[in-house]
Design a protein around this motif. Sequence first.
Motif, short mmCIF file in Angstrom:
data_model
loop_
_atom_site.label_atom_id
_atom_site.label_comp_id
_atom_site.label_asym_id
_atom_site.label_seq_id
_atom_site.Cartn_x
_atom_site.Cartn_y
_atom_site.Cartn_z
N ALA A 9 18.87 2.69 11.12
CA ALA A 9 18.08 1.50 10.76
C ALA A 9 18.68 0.78 9.57
O ALA A 9 18.01 0.56 8.56
N GLU A 10 19.95 0.45 9.71
CA GLU A 10 20.66 -0.31 8.67
C GLU A 10 20.63 0.40 7.32
O GLU A 10 20.50 -0.22 6.28
N GLY A 11 20.71 1.73 7.34
CA GLY A 11 20.76 2.51 6.11
C GLY A 11 19.41 2.77 5.47
O GLY A 11 19.34 3.39 4.42
N LYS A 12 18.33 2.33 6.12
CA LYS A 12 17.00 2.51 5.55
C LYS A 12 16.38 3.85 5.92
O LYS A 12 15.35 4.22 5.39
N TYR B 87 12.79 8.43 5.52
CA TYR B 87 12.87 7.06 5.04
C TYR B 87 12.16 6.96 3.70
O TYR B 87 11.28 7.77 3.39
N VAL B 88 12.56 5.98 2.93
CA VAL B 88 11.96 5.77 1.62
C VAL B 88 10.67 4.98 1.82
O VAL B 88 10.64 3.97 2.51
N GLU B 89 9.60 5.47 1.24
CA GLU B 89 8.33 4.76 1.31
C GLU B 89 8.30 3.67 0.26
O GLU B 89 8.66 3.90 -0.88
N GLY B 90 7.86 2.50 0.68
CA GLY B 90 7.71 1.40 -0.25
C GLY B 90 6.37 1.51 -0.95
O GLY B 90 5.74 2.57 -0.96
N ALA B 91 5.94 0.41 -1.51
CA ALA B 91 4.62 0.39 -2.15
C ALA B 91 3.57 0.73 -1.09
O ALA B 91 3.67 0.29 0.05
N GLN B 92 2.60 1.51 -1.47
CA GLN B 92 1.60 1.96 -0.52
C GLN B 92 0.69 0.81 -0.11
O GLN B 92 0.12 0.11 -0.94
N LEU B 93 0.59 0.60 1.18
CA LEU B 93 -0.20 -0.47 1.76
C LEU B 93 -1.57 0.09 2.15
O LEU B 93 -1.67 1.21 2.66
N THR B 94 -2.62 -0.67 1.90
CA THR B 94 -3.97 -0.27 2.27
C THR B 94 -4.45 -1.16 3.41
O THR B 94 -4.25 -2.37 3.39
N VAL B 95 -5.05 -0.52 4.41
CA VAL B 95 -5.60 -1.25 5.55
C VAL B 95 -7.09 -1.45 5.30
O VAL B 95 -7.82 -0.49 5.05
N LEU B 96 -7.52 -2.70 5.34
CA LEU B 96 -8.92 -3.05 5.18
C LEU B 96 -9.55 -3.10 6.56
O LEU B 96 -9.25 -3.98 7.37
N LYS B 97 -10.41 -2.13 6.85
CA LYS B 97 -11.00 -2.01 8.17
C LYS B 97 -12.17 -2.98 8.34
O LYS B 97 -12.71 -3.49 7.36
N ALA B 98 -12.56 -3.21 9.58
CA ALA B 98 -13.62 -4.17 9.90
C ALA B 98 -14.95 -3.79 9.25
O ALA B 98 -15.74 -4.67 8.89
#
Length: 155
Positions: A20-23, A43-54
Amino acid sequence: MKCPSCGSLKDTVIDSRPAAEGKQTRRRRECTSCHTRFTTWEYVEGAQLTVLKANGERELFSRAKLRRGLEQALHKRGKQPEQVEELLDHIERGCQGPAAASGEIPSARLGEIVLEALLHFDQVAYIRFASVYRRFSDAEGFLTELEKLRRSRED
């Protein structure tokens, strides 16, 4: 790494290469107990993303959960694990865009990103995923989605 065959925690790395292109790093491993070979991805984890549920709850974005959903939609579609990983990368990059500048992404937006990616990746998987995501209750939901798919192919 736990062996998927016998559960042993002892293995050796046979091959390691960038992907994946070195990722990502793809590693072929062999269990020292039962000699089963298996592949792992790092793989390196980026900033943690939060999912806002319905329902208003917040949940950390889970690549593993997304992978499970994609694997269900892609069941018996003949896609290679590398292709699925590339699709996951594409979806994750889409989630990191302006819609998630605050570190949160609405689950509805995440679902639409997944559907958009599947539309171009595998149309049968698209319909399968849409049937669960949009909660089809009868054949009419399938027909409506198939008609949208047909119109998009004509454009």
